[in-house]
Design a protein around this motif. Sequence first.
Motif, mmCIF file in Angstrom:
data_model
loop_
_atom_site.group_PDB
_atom_site.id
_atom_site.type_symbol
_atom_site.label_atom_id
_atom_site.label_comp_id
_atom_site.label_asym_id
_atom_site.label_seq_id
_atom_site.Cartn_x
_atom_site.Cartn_y
_atom_site.Cartn_z
ATOM 1 N N LEU A 1 39.612 56.136 51.402
ATOM 2 C CA LEU A 1 40.224 56.160 52.729
ATOM 3 C C LEU A 1 40.180 57.592 53.252
ATOM 4 O O LEU A 1 40.666 58.521 52.593
ATOM 5 C CB LEU A 1 41.669 55.669 52.639
ATOM 6 N N ILE A 2 39.614 57.797 54.464
ATOM 7 C CA ILE A 2 39.490 59.163 54.979
ATOM 8 C C ILE A 2 40.334 59.423 56.222
ATOM 9 O O ILE A 2 40.615 60.576 56.546
ATOM 10 C CB ILE A 2 38.014 59.530 55.256
ATOM 11 N N TRP A 3 40.722 58.362 56.972
ATOM 12 C CA TRP A 3 41.584 58.580 58.141
ATOM 13 C C TRP A 3 42.194 57.247 58.547
ATOM 14 O O TRP A 3 41.535 56.213 58.475
ATOM 15 C CB TRP A 3 40.788 59.170 59.308
ATOM 16 N N THR A 4 43.438 57.282 58.964
ATOM 17 C CA THR A 4 44.114 56.068 59.423
ATOM 18 C C THR A 4 44.249 56.025 60.934
ATOM 19 O O THR A 4 44.922 55.145 61.479
ATOM 20 C CB THR A 4 45.503 55.946 58.788
ATOM 21 N N GLY A 5 43.607 56.962 61.619
ATOM 22 C CA GLY A 5 43.623 56.941 63.072
ATOM 23 C C GLY A 5 44.769 57.724 63.669
ATOM 24 O O GLY A 5 45.549 58.387 62.977
ATOM 25 N N PHE A 6 44.891 57.609 64.973
ATOM 26 C CA PHE A 6 45.867 58.353 65.769
ATOM 27 C C PHE A 6 47.235 57.672 65.794
ATOM 28 O O PHE A 6 48.223 58.258 66.225
ATOM 29 C CB PHE A 6 45.300 58.502 67.189
ATOM 30 N N PHE B 1 44.682 48.727 64.489
ATOM 31 C CA PHE B 1 43.283 48.406 64.225
ATOM 32 C C PHE B 1 42.324 49.568 64.463
ATOM 33 O O PHE B 1 41.430 49.485 65.319
ATOM 34 C CB PHE B 1 42.822 47.211 65.060
ATOM 35 N N PRO B 2 42.451 50.695 63.763
ATOM 36 C CA PRO B 2 41.404 51.712 63.865
ATOM 37 C C PRO B 2 40.071 51.122 63.401
ATOM 38 O O PRO B 2 39.970 50.602 62.289
ATOM 39 C CB PRO B 2 41.896 52.830 62.946
ATOM 40 N N GLU B 3 39.062 51.154 64.252
ATOM 41 C CA GLU B 3 37.793 50.482 63.962
ATOM 42 C C GLU B 3 36.660 51.202 64.685
ATOM 43 O O GLU B 3 36.872 52.167 65.418
ATOM 44 C CB GLU B 3 37.852 49.022 64.405
ATOM 45 N N GLY B 4 35.446 50.718 64.473
ATOM 46 C CA GLY B 4 34.285 51.283 65.152
ATOM 47 C C GLY B 4 34.076 52.761 64.887
ATOM 48 O O GLY B 4 33.804 53.523 65.824
ATOM 49 N N PRO B 5 34.153 53.234 63.626
ATOM 50 C CA PRO B 5 34.032 54.672 63.387
ATOM 51 C C PRO B 5 32.609 55.181 63.601
ATOM 52 O O PRO B 5 31.625 54.461 63.388
ATOM 53 C CB PRO B 5 34.421 54.803 61.912
ATOM 54 N N HIS B 6 32.520 56.433 64.045
ATOM 55 C CA HIS B 6 31.246 57.156 64.085
ATOM 56 C C HIS B 6 31.508 58.589 63.641
ATOM 57 O O HIS B 6 32.476 59.217 64.079
ATOM 58 C CB HIS B 6 30.642 57.159 65.484
ATOM 59 N N GLU C 1 40.882 52.359 68.779
ATOM 60 C CA GLU C 1 42.187 51.889 68.311
ATOM 61 C C GLU C 1 42.839 51.026 69.389
ATOM 62 O O GLU C 1 42.362 50.959 70.524
ATOM 63 C CB GLU C 1 43.113 53.071 67.987
ATOM 64 N N GLY C 2 43.924 50.384 69.014
ATOM 65 C CA GLY C 2 44.698 49.609 69.969
ATOM 66 C C GLY C 2 44.222 48.184 70.150
ATOM 67 O O GLY C 2 44.748 47.457 70.989
ATOM 68 N N GLY C 3 43.208 47.755 69.376
ATOM 69 C CA GLY C 3 42.640 46.432 69.573
ATOM 70 C C GLY C 3 41.658 46.421 70.723
ATOM 71 O O GLY C 3 41.741 47.251 71.633
ATOM 72 N N THR C 4 40.741 45.473 70.705
ATOM 73 C CA THR C 4 39.693 45.439 71.727
ATOM 74 C C THR C 4 40.121 44.654 72.959
ATOM 75 O O THR C 4 39.320 44.026 73.623
ATOM 76 C CB THR C 4 38.385 44.874 71.137
ATOM 77 N N GLU C 5 41.443 44.718 73.262
ATOM 78 C CA GLU C 5 41.968 44.069 74.464
ATOM 79 C C GLU C 5 42.425 45.163 75.421
ATOM 80 O O GLU C 5 41.837 46.212 75.494
ATOM 81 C CB GLU C 5 43.112 43.119 74.096
ATOM 82 N N TYR C 6 43.527 44.927 76.119
ATOM 83 C CA TYR C 6 43.931 45.837 77.195
ATOM 84 C C TYR C 6 44.569 47.130 76.681
ATOM 85 O O TYR C 6 44.729 48.075 77.442
ATOM 86 C CB TYR C 6 44.864 45.099 78.166
#
Length: 500
Positions: free
Chosen positions: A162-167, A171-176, A190-195
Amino acid sequence: MKYQNPVLSGFYPDPSVCRVGEDYYLVNSSFAYFPGIPIWHSRDLIHWRQIGHCLTRESQLQLDQSGISGGVWAPCLRYNNGRFYMVTTNQDHRGHFYVWTEDPAGEWSEPVYVDQEGIDPDLFFDKDGKIYFTSTGTAQGMGLYQCEIDISTGRKLSDTRLIWTGFGGKFPEGPHLYKVNGYYYLMCAEGGTEYGHMETIARSETPHGPFESCLYNPILSHRSSNHPIQATGHADLLEAHDGSWWAVFLGIRPVGYPYRHHLGRETYLAPVIWTEDGWPIIGDNGIVGTEIDTITLPPVVWEDEETDMDDFNESYLKKHWNFIRSSSKVKWSLEERLGWLALYGSESKLTGKETPAFIGRRQRHWNCDITVRMEYHPADGEDAGLVAFMDDKYHYAIGLTSINGILKITLRRQIASMRVEVHSLPLQGSIVDLRIEALPEKYRFYFKEANHDWQLLGEAESHLISTEVAGGFTGVYFGMYNQSSTENKAYFDWFHYRKQ
């Protein structure tokens, strides 16, 4: 120079981009549609032409029994030492894999699998020759996990960590992962792929952390706003050959209030500025407009290969056509009757998880008009025609059928478990023109016999097949279909998609 967002309208989500010299290449998610992962080429980041798909063989892409929003998610496209690499996740069959090629418009390799759980993989080629594989996972809680791999085999050369849990968003996802001016930058959605969607970033002096969160996070978000573009996130950064920086990302354009969207998540482009303390900010402090007025690369406009009219005079299907789950299980021909597409019937229904006799293309505009000419001689219970398709439980279809030996036009509205059918007056012949008129908040369905005027059969609300109602991650397709237990053929003379 001004340009309009989105740069790819309709269901083209999860964009990932790379540069080779002065050429730019981009891929999108395709979920359970086949072929998989469309790939595009551009010279200016604004005008894109599709050059093919990364996954064109069923040995690369298995989608049996996949839900429409299953299949392959969130690809990442990278270039290294003369090869293009596309890495993605098949949610339903074996997880993470990548394919490679030296010609992005040609055939891609067989899959190379990576044994790491999760979704949304990223490949980073460091200058010391090490290759880092980063993805979203849950082994020690939701976060971004990384290992080093052997690119020739996919074998892990280090443990996953595990290198980062996000801000702090869900749902931290889609890393680059990128390296810029001596720092390793790790960006994610982050925040889900909704609003509540947003893009955040962190940096470190090593590729595996520890990562320091950006003071300006989120660096892209339209959450808690009334902006016409919503759900922005899942971005990828790129330095252009003129030294300018850009981001591609997904967003949606809702209709009405409460918000509903049915075109799917689309691809947007925005300039990126770097702060004095070395952080990238997307757009105007994280906000991106529908019209961008900024200095950009000289425009290169391609001849539009996705033409309005497909008259089926070629011996091949054009690149914008797709099947559901499989192409080998659909029988069709462009040679059996020259100038016509012959689509053989199938017992598999649009309402199931098998492979129906369906060939379709994305709805790319709120206001458009789709017409086909079809010849069909159905037995009782057989049905062929034109469908506005979100998924197996949410779609509208206008078709020619036989009821007690009488030819009739049927409008079928499928909303979850509710199925409503409207039948027209009897037809005089077996050749009929079908039409779907798409408006932002409704679809209208028409039919026309030879030497007659168009007749309106019925209407249906767009919001009832929107993502907010149907769920999932895709957008509406317009497709030709044929439901028959005898492989009875429906012939389509042309398919006309006209933007209004």
